[in-house]
Design a protein around this motif. Sequence first.
Motif, PDB file in Angstrom:
ATOM      1  N   LYS A 156      68.081 -23.020 -34.857  1.00 39.68           N
ATOM      2  CA  LYS A 156      67.093 -22.353 -35.712  1.00 39.68           C
ATOM      3  C   LYS A 156      67.774 -21.507 -36.781  1.00 39.68           C
ATOM      4  O   LYS A 156      67.359 -21.488 -37.932  1.00 39.68           O
ATOM      5  N   ASP A 157      68.842 -20.798 -36.376  1.00 41.32           N
ATOM      6  CA  ASP A 157      69.558 -19.959 -37.336  1.00 41.32           C
ATOM      7  C   ASP A 157      70.228 -20.818 -38.402  1.00 41.32           C
ATOM      8  O   ASP A 157      70.194 -20.493 -39.594  1.00 41.32           O
ATOM      9  N   MET A 160      67.591 -22.116 -40.885  1.00 43.58           N
ATOM     10  CA  MET A 160      67.177 -21.103 -41.851  1.00 43.58           C
ATOM     11  C   MET A 160      68.236 -20.898 -42.931  1.00 43.58           C
ATOM     12  O   MET A 160      67.921 -20.830 -44.124  1.00 43.58           O
ATOM     13  N   ALA A 269      63.206 -12.648 -38.879  1.00 41.89           N
ATOM     14  CA  ALA A 269      63.170 -13.840 -38.030  1.00 41.89           C
ATOM     15  C   ALA A 269      64.368 -13.867 -37.091  1.00 41.89           C
ATOM     16  O   ALA A 269      64.239 -14.181 -35.896  1.00 41.89           O
ATOM     17  N   ARG A 270      65.539 -13.494 -37.614  1.00 45.74           N
ATOM     18  CA  ARG A 270      66.744 -13.493 -36.799  1.00 45.74           C
ATOM     19  C   ARG A 270      66.669 -12.404 -35.723  1.00 45.74           C
ATOM     20  O   ARG A 270      67.055 -12.629 -34.573  1.00 45.74           O
ATOM     21  N   ARG A 273      63.991 -13.616 -33.095  1.00 49.48           N
ATOM     22  CA  ARG A 273      64.427 -14.791 -32.333  1.00 49.48           C
ATOM     23  C   ARG A 273      65.563 -14.421 -31.379  1.00 49.48           C
ATOM     24  O   ARG A 273      65.558 -14.850 -30.217  1.00 49.48           O
ATOM     25  N   GLN A 354      58.514 -17.060 -35.115  1.00 49.98           N
ATOM     26  CA  GLN A 354      57.896 -18.271 -35.655  1.00 49.98           C
ATOM     27  C   GLN A 354      57.113 -17.973 -36.935  1.00 49.98           C
ATOM     28  O   GLN A 354      57.165 -18.741 -37.902  1.00 49.98           O
ATOM     29  N   GLU A 357      59.669 -17.408 -39.680  1.00 52.29           N
ATOM     30  CA  GLU A 357      60.323 -18.671 -40.024  1.00 52.29           C
ATOM     31  C   GLU A 357      59.407 -19.540 -40.883  1.00 52.29           C
ATOM     32  O   GLU A 357      59.861 -20.165 -41.857  1.00 52.29           O
ATOM     33  N   ASP A 361      59.901 -20.481 -44.947  1.00 52.13           N
ATOM     34  CA  ASP A 361      59.778 -21.817 -45.542  1.00 52.13           C
ATOM     35  C   ASP A 361      58.927 -21.765 -46.807  1.00 52.13           C
ATOM     36  O   ASP A 361      59.289 -22.343 -47.850  1.00 52.13           O
TER      37      ASP A 361
END
Length: 403
Positions: A156-157, A160, A269-270, A273, A354, A357, A361
């Motif tokens: 995921k990281d 991104m 987000a980081r 997560r 989520q 993230e 986007d």
Amino acid sequence: MKKYSYQAKDGSTNKIVKATVQADSENAAAKLLIAQGFTPLDIQEQDENGSFLGRLTNRITTKDRIVFTRQLATLIGAGLPLSQSLRTVLEQTENKRLQGVVEDIVASVEGGKSLSESFSKHPEVFDKVFLALIAAGEVSGTLDESLIRVAAQQEKDAAMMSKIKGALTYPIIVLVVIFGVMAFMLLTVVPQVEKLYHDLKKELPFLTQIMVSAADFFSKFWWLVIIVLGMGIYFFLQYLKTDSGIKFKDTFKLNVPLFGRMFRKLYMARLARTGQTLLATGVAMLDMMRITSEAVNNSVIAASIDRAAEKVKGGKALSTSLQPEEYILPLVPQMIKIGEQSGKIDEMLGKTAQVYEDELDEEIKTISTAIEPILMVILAVVAGGMVGAILLPIYSLVNGVNI
């Protein structure tokens, strides 16, 4: 710490083992091997730097780490012993540098060390989030699940960061084109215009004279420009390594026009997560905050998390501690508060991650859409201004001749 490659005889299996070990000296490396049950046969210090090409071609990528982690999780989950799982993954590893790292981990595990201790000998490959999750998995007996979480976190990281790099690539290319056009015009076209005016004994217009002076300076003192530019870049990069430089860079990222919101959502987000992954694996709250502050990779956000951790240590709730922080977006403490009330902070952090993230986007798509016409206008203004400064004088000369 220096790195040594060695050949040693395993006392328990009588097999010859080839791997690497980190130690302060050759004697220290030998003592370390003997303590692990090996009889050293040959120990050689490795060239840690190596050639630039070797470092470039053999670097361990995020993809390498993810594949390694998922393979190891699958084998452990299938019931294979840890040592056998590591050796199986080693046989499937193609990256030479990663092979050396895994060989050292195998030797360390077979010497009686835990997996997290063995991984911790290679901090340049396995970060603190990785090590914390592995240690928690060993304690809880869910090592395979922890490895899967690590791989998912890394994926995921990486996804991104890939999107952000993609959004930044186009502006950089256009800026390079702009500077290329300026250099071409200054060094090829402008001198011809100057020669034409000189032959006709006419005075250059003001804007054209500026361009001629710039072209003349660059053609005569290009070496000085390169030296000054090189020294400026060098000292600026050195400044960015200092505490004040790191703070300046990280604050700039959070406030830079157009991209600031994107970076803020990336860090949120980081944060969410990483926090969700650590808490789900059983890492304590304060340990989670300490590791997360390092994982976000921004000193300003890290300072906010550290201040909140001190408040949590004093008895305050996590949501209350994070709420006053300037760069912590409001959704984070709000979702954590819901998690505190329901006893599911990790789930709420996962949902928060989520959300950011998905927003990231959309932010990247918006920036990509908005930045294209902006850069095109800049390119048109620069190129048009230079063309105008060249063509208008020629046009006025032609009109003068006709008259």
